[in-house]
Write a protein that holds these residues in place. Sequence first.
Motif, PDB file in Angstrom:
ATOM      1  N   ILE A 248      53.716  59.642  74.774  1.00 31.35           N
ATOM      2  CA  ILE A 248      52.994  60.616  73.948  1.00 31.35           C
ATOM      3  C   ILE A 248      53.627  60.693  72.564  1.00 31.35           C
ATOM      4  N   LEU A 249      54.964  60.721  72.519  1.00 32.86           N
ATOM      5  CA  LEU A 249      55.666  60.764  71.235  1.00 32.86           C
ATOM      6  C   LEU A 249      55.352  59.538  70.380  1.00 32.86           C
ATOM      7  N   GLU A 250      55.358  58.371  71.022  1.00 32.14           N
ATOM      8  CA  GLU A 250      55.052  57.136  70.297  1.00 32.14           C
ATOM      9  C   GLU A 250      53.625  57.165  69.751  1.00 32.14           C
ATOM     10  N   LYS A 251      52.702  57.708  70.544  1.00 29.12           N
ATOM     11  CA  LYS A 251      51.310  57.809  70.097  1.00 29.12           C
ATOM     12  C   LYS A 251      51.203  58.774  68.914  1.00 29.12           C
ATOM     13  N   LEU A 252      51.944  59.874  68.973  1.00 25.01           N
ATOM     14  CA  LEU A 252      51.916  60.846  67.886  1.00 25.01           C
ATOM     15  C   LEU A 252      52.500  60.248  66.604  1.00 25.01           C
ATOM     16  N   HIS A 253      53.518  59.393  66.760  1.00 24.03           N
ATOM     17  CA  HIS A 253      54.092  58.719  65.596  1.00 24.03           C
ATOM     18  C   HIS A 253      53.045  57.833  64.910  1.00 24.03           C
ATOM     19  N   GLU A 254      52.158  57.253  65.723  1.00 22.75           N
ATOM     20  CA  GLU A 254      51.077  56.428  65.170  1.00 22.75           C
ATOM     21  C   GLU A 254      50.057  57.287  64.411  1.00 22.75           C
ATOM     22  N   LEU A 255      49.778  58.457  64.962  1.00 21.91           N
ATOM     23  CA  LEU A 255      48.708  59.300  64.436  1.00 21.91           C
ATOM     24  C   LEU A 255      49.157  60.218  63.302  1.00 21.91           C
ATOM     25  N   PHE A 256      50.431  60.602  63.299  1.00 23.16           N
ATOM     26  CA  PHE A 256      50.929  61.576  62.329  1.00 23.16           C
ATOM     27  C   PHE A 256      51.311  60.893  61.020  1.00 23.16           C
ATOM     28  N   VAL A 257      51.465  61.716  59.985  1.00 21.01           N
ATOM     29  CA  VAL A 257      51.896  61.226  58.668  1.00 21.01           C
ATOM     30  C   VAL A 257      53.239  61.870  58.312  1.00 21.01           C
ATOM     31  N   ALA A 258      54.030  61.139  57.529  1.00 19.45           N
ATOM     32  CA  ALA A 258      55.356  61.626  57.144  1.00 19.45           C
ATOM     33  C   ALA A 258      55.241  62.659  56.020  1.00 19.45           C
ATOM     34  N   PHE A 259      56.189  63.575  55.999  1.00 19.98           N
ATOM     35  CA  PHE A 259      56.241  64.570  54.914  1.00 19.98           C
ATOM     36  C   PHE A 259      57.690  64.881  54.570  1.00 19.98           C
ATOM     37  N   GLU A 260      57.882  65.346  53.361  1.00 16.43           N
ATOM     38  CA  GLU A 260      59.171  65.861  52.901  1.00 16.43           C
ATOM     39  C   GLU A 260      58.889  67.135  52.116  1.00 16.43           C
ATOM     40  N   LEU A 261      59.716  68.137  52.313  1.00 20.44           N
ATOM     41  CA  LEU A 261      59.550  69.365  51.529  1.00 20.44           C
ATOM     42  C   LEU A 261      60.881  70.076  51.382  1.00 20.44           C
ATOM     43  N   ASP A 262      60.955  70.923  50.351  1.00 18.45           N
ATOM     44  CA  ASP A 262      62.124  71.782  50.135  1.00 18.45           C
ATOM     45  C   ASP A 262      61.767  73.182  50.602  1.00 18.45           C
ATOM     46  N   LEU A 263      62.493  73.673  51.563  1.00 15.98           N
ATOM     47  CA  LEU A 263      62.264  75.025  52.077  1.00 15.98           C
ATOM     48  C   LEU A 263      63.354  75.931  51.511  1.00 15.98           C
ATOM     49  N   PRO A 264      63.003  76.809  50.557  1.00  7.64           N
ATOM     50  CA  PRO A 264      64.007  77.687  49.942  1.00  7.64           C
ATOM     51  C   PRO A 264      64.756  78.501  50.993  1.00  7.64           C
ATOM     52  N   TYR A 265      66.041  78.751  50.702  1.00 11.29           N
ATOM     53  CA  TYR A 265      66.838  79.532  51.652  1.00 11.29           C
ATOM     54  C   TYR A 265      66.246  80.917  51.873  1.00 11.29           C
ATOM     55  N   THR A 266      65.513  81.417  50.858  1.00  9.89           N
ATOM     56  CA  THR A 266      64.888  82.746  50.997  1.00  9.89           C
ATOM     57  C   THR A 266      63.764  82.720  52.056  1.00  9.89           C
ATOM     58  N   MET A 267      63.324  81.478  52.402  1.00 12.27           N
ATOM     59  CA  MET A 267      62.277  81.336  53.421  1.00 12.27           C
ATOM     60  C   MET A 267      62.817  80.660  54.682  1.00 12.27           C
ATOM     61  N   ALA A 268      64.122  80.724  54.853  1.00 16.27           N
ATOM     62  CA  ALA A 268      64.750  80.061  56.006  1.00 16.27           C
ATOM     63  C   ALA A 268      64.202  80.570  57.336  1.00 16.27           C
ATOM     64  N   TYR A 269      63.721  81.799  57.333  1.00 15.65           N
ATOM     65  CA  TYR A 269      63.178  82.382  58.575  1.00 15.65           C
ATOM     66  C   TYR A 269      61.932  81.635  59.064  1.00 15.65           C
ATOM     67  N   LYS A 270      61.349  80.822  58.167  1.00 14.37           N
ATOM     68  CA  LYS A 270      60.147  80.083  58.537  1.00 14.37           C
ATOM     69  C   LYS A 270      60.436  78.726  59.177  1.00 14.37           C
ATOM     70  N   LEU A 271      61.709  78.340  59.223  1.00 17.27           N
ATOM     71  CA  LEU A 271      62.069  77.035  59.775  1.00 17.27           C
ATOM     72  C   LEU A 271      61.671  76.885  61.255  1.00 17.27           C
ATOM     73  N   PRO A 272      61.950  77.876  62.118  1.00 15.05           N
ATOM     74  CA  PRO A 272      61.518  77.758  63.527  1.00 15.05           C
ATOM     75  C   PRO A 272      60.004  77.592  63.664  1.00 15.05           C
ATOM     76  N   GLU A 273      59.266  78.301  62.792  1.00 20.68           N
ATOM     77  CA  GLU A 273      57.807  78.205  62.807  1.00 20.68           C
ATOM     78  C   GLU A 273      57.353  76.798  62.414  1.00 20.68           C
ATOM     79  N   LEU A 274      58.038  76.215  61.414  1.00 21.85           N
ATOM     80  CA  LEU A 274      57.718  74.866  60.956  1.00 21.85           C
ATOM     81  C   LEU A 274      57.977  73.837  62.046  1.00 21.85           C
TER      82      LEU A 274
END
Length: 411
Positions: A352-378
């Motif tokens: 399933i993971l391998e299939k998701l790697h095929e279907l998903f797209v890569a991303f990069e982002l900067d999450l400000p420390y002031t929004m660190a509480y959103k990391l678990p949600e991400l």
Amino acid sequence: MIDLEEKQERVLLAGVETFENSENFESSMLELAELTKTAGGIVVDAFTQKRDKYDTKFLIGTGKLEQMRWAIEVGEIDTVIFNDRLTPRQNINLEEALGIKVIDRMQLILDIFALRARSHEGMLQVEQAQLSYLLPRLVGQGIMLSRQGGGIGSKGPGESKLETDRRYIRTRIENIEKQLKKVEKTRETIRKKRKESSIFKIGLIGYTNAGKSSIMNALTEKTQYEKDELFATLDATTKLVKIKEDFTVSLTDTVGFIQDLPTELIKAFKSTLEESTYVDLLIHVIDASNPHHEVHERTVQKLMEEMDIQGIPVLNVYNKMDMAKDFVPTLAPAVQLSIKSDEGVQWLRTAILEKLHELFVAFELDLPYTMAYKLPELKKLAMVNDVVEGETAYKVKGLIAPNMMWKLDNY
């Protein structure tokens, strides 16, 4: 002492092989025997005949009918089950000629669905299908009506409903349809919320008894009814599954498919079957131990076309490899496993993971420390592969479903 055990019916099977059904005839007859066992019957014997076309009066030839009559007397047969769909007139002619209850494959499947239905919606769907199927068969008295007192072919609506007039039955069907429309609206609301949620949706699809419920239980570590029998579960079930760390997907299991699934059932279970059309990935589960697995694959693919399930990525999973002999896969790419083993569960998760790697797209982002509480949600929304602390923010790298990319704007 009174024996309270229900007597198992002794059943004679019958089928006619024609040019149109010759390719799947053997597997279909074997499946009819399994269906009969599932309904609680004992298969005593089976009669088959090759014909250019069905006999209009009895479906099967009169010579073979005479042989069946003798076998019924000698074998103390209670019920004859035909593998082919009988017209109302053929059904009456056969019961008069053989002197015992006669049903066809369609009614047998409806009977099993009546045994398996557990939810209110499932019971309504089965009753609607049974009444729609039996309505044109309420023609006169005799075995056709009196047989409704018990045994195979009599589950569900019951004697009191089937012996009333057509008007009552039509009214009952209309009432059931109204109730099902209300249920469908509720289901549609749930689907809409699921679609708007941040959860990637996976659906299990496959032939009956391929092991879908076992896979559901193995991945969710929760228990729903599963058994080595046809149509063990009918109701659509959705549960949450953690695929990688906190990354969560929803997993939906629906009713299994079978050859010649009655059109009455497809219509009645339309909203339930449609659960498979609202997913992002389908896992097609195949019983590798069944020698007729190719027939099963074609049946599922045909029904998927009829249900207009197109364009959804598919992961093929050959299950029950521990019981398979001289197995050769016919669908590729595919993963082969036994979900009953810990190793098999891990292989499936990896696939399933391998299939998701095929279907998903890569991303990069900067999450400000002031929004660190959103990391678990991400981490629930996407597969986060790397989190590095920067001067003012976390540098986050990962993979996400293309249709979820817009949600990254919140981070």
